[in-house]
Design an enzyme around this catalytic site. Structure first.
Site, PDB file in Angstrom:
ATOM      1  N   GLN A  36       0.819  -1.210   0.000  1.00 57.41           N
ATOM      2  CA  GLN A  36       0.000   0.000   0.000  1.00 57.41           C
ATOM      3  C   GLN A  36       0.855   1.263   0.000  1.00 57.41           C
ATOM      4  OE1 GLN A  36      -2.525   0.002   3.469  1.00 57.41           O
ATOM      5  NE2 GLN A  36      -0.853   0.162   4.908  1.00 57.41           N
ATOM      6  N   HIS A  63       0.916  -4.480   3.290  1.00 64.39           N
ATOM      7  CA  HIS A  63      -0.369  -4.639   3.969  1.00 64.39           C
ATOM      8  C   HIS A  63      -0.497  -6.085   4.439  1.00 64.39           C
ATOM      9  CE1 HIS A  63      -5.043  -3.976   3.956  1.00 64.39           C
ATOM     10  NE2 HIS A  63      -4.605  -4.601   5.026  1.00 64.39           N
ATOM     11  N   PHE A 113      -1.195  -4.626  14.284  1.00 61.02           N
ATOM     12  CA  PHE A 113      -1.357  -4.829  12.835  1.00 61.02           C
ATOM     13  C   PHE A 113      -0.792  -6.190  12.431  1.00 61.02           C
ATOM     14  CE2 PHE A 113       0.012  -2.905   8.460  1.00 61.02           C
ATOM     15  CZ  PHE A 113      -1.012  -3.581   7.834  1.00 61.02           C
ATOM     16  N   HIS A 116      -2.942  -9.062  13.652  1.00 59.54           N
ATOM     17  CA  HIS A 116      -4.144  -9.233  12.831  1.00 59.54           C
ATOM     18  C   HIS A 116      -3.816  -9.968  11.530  1.00 59.54           C
ATOM     19  CE1 HIS A 116      -7.794  -8.290  10.567  1.00 59.54           C
ATOM     20  NE2 HIS A 116      -7.003  -7.858   9.599  1.00 59.54           N
ATOM     21  N   GLU A 117      -2.735  -9.565  10.874  1.00 62.29           N
ATOM     22  CA  GLU A 117      -2.393 -10.189   9.592  1.00 62.29           C
ATOM     23  C   GLU A 117      -2.002 -11.659   9.772  1.00 62.29           C
ATOM     24  OE1 GLU A 117      -2.667  -8.913   6.431  1.00 62.29           O
ATOM     25  OE2 GLU A 117      -3.765  -7.362   7.498  1.00 62.29           O
ATOM     26  N   LYS A 120      -5.388 -13.671  10.785  1.00 57.27           N
ATOM     27  CA  LYS A 120      -6.380 -13.768   9.710  1.00 57.27           C
ATOM     28  C   LYS A 120      -5.833 -14.492   8.489  1.00 57.27           C
ATOM     29  CE  LYS A 120      -9.599 -11.147   6.839  1.00 57.27           C
ATOM     30  NZ  LYS A 120     -10.192  -9.809   6.527  1.00 57.27           N
ATOM     31  N   HIS A 121      -4.601 -14.181   8.079  1.00 61.71           N
ATOM     32  CA  HIS A 121      -4.063 -14.705   6.825  1.00 61.71           C
ATOM     33  C   HIS A 121      -2.910 -15.689   7.034  1.00 61.71           C
ATOM     34  CE1 HIS A 121      -6.454 -11.783   4.598  1.00 61.71           C
ATOM     35  NE2 HIS A 121      -6.002 -10.834   5.392  1.00 61.71           N
TER      36      HIS A 121
END
Length: 228
Positions: A36, A63, A113, A116-117, A120-121
């Site tokens: 990003q 990102h 951050f 979260h990444e 989730k991924h």
């Protein structure tokens, strides 16, 4: 086999199918490396907050590295037991702060951050890499893409001017060898800005590949490259 035996067999068959389906959901076909532009992230009505380490460099930041399916869908939150553990990435934190910076408010170091990444991924890629490898590979891929240099070499600079979408796409393709996906957002004046670049990566998380499918684009033919 009596009625009770048939019932037990059906239950076991259902459980087997359920387990198989759950495991299948952790498989994937490729990654999106999503980079990003901070100028576009910050130049919106929501604004942004610089991390506690200070204003990031004027360069594309990570990102995420997102497992995806060829039909455009994606797995997420694949392993609730695999929690983010910052002790596993202590040697990477300095690099993460520079090239995977958080811009969310309130200002913070970035661990929220990255957590979260990963959850989730990253947890959906554990069949090929552990937590350290997930972040390390992301950093290496981002450096190899070298998007900012590719664009500026083609005369595309973050000066608030508008540039042809196809010229942006070609500059990136010439650098990485494959057509990228491009995502826009809007500034407070409703100008369309270059926001995120999607680059496809193989299932090992190490090599760029031709995208099996590109994200749906809603960008006009000319985009603003926002200052930062």
């Amino acid at each position: 086999m009596g009625p009770k035996g048939w019932f037990i067999l059906k239950v076991l068959m259902f459980q087997g199918l359920f387990i198989s389906h759950s495991q299948e959901q952790e498989d994937f076909d490729f990654f999106y490396l999503v980079l990003q532009w901070p100028g576009a992230y910050c130049d919106t009505k929501r604004s942004c907050c610089y991390p506690t380490s200070g204003k990031p460099a004027a360069d594309f930041g990570i990102h995420g590295l997102w497992p995806n399916y060829k039909d455009g869908s994606y797995p997420s939150n694949c392993n609730p037991d695999s929690e983010f553990d910052k002790s596993q990435i202590t040697d990477l934190v300095s690099s993460l702060k520079k090239t995977w910076p958080t811009l969310a408010c309130p200002s913070n170091e970035g661990f929220k951050f990255w957590k979260h990444e990963w959850e989730k991924h990253g947890t959906c890629s554990e069949s090929v890499m552990d937590q350290h490898e997930y972040f390390e590979n992301s950093l290496k891929l981002r450096d190899r893409a070298n998007l900012f240099q590719a664009l500026t070499n083609s005369g595309i600079k973050p000066d608030d001017r508008f540039y042809d979408l196809e010229k942006i796409r070609k500059a990136i393709k010439d650098e990485i060898g494959f057509t990228p996906g491009i995502e826009c957002n809007k500034d407070p004046e409703r100008n369309d800005q270059l926001h995120q670049i999607y680059i496809c990566v193989d299932t090992s998380g190490t090599e760029f590949i031709k995208c099996p499918i590109l994200p749906r684009e809603r960008c006009p033919s000319r985009l603003q490259f926002a200052k930062f």
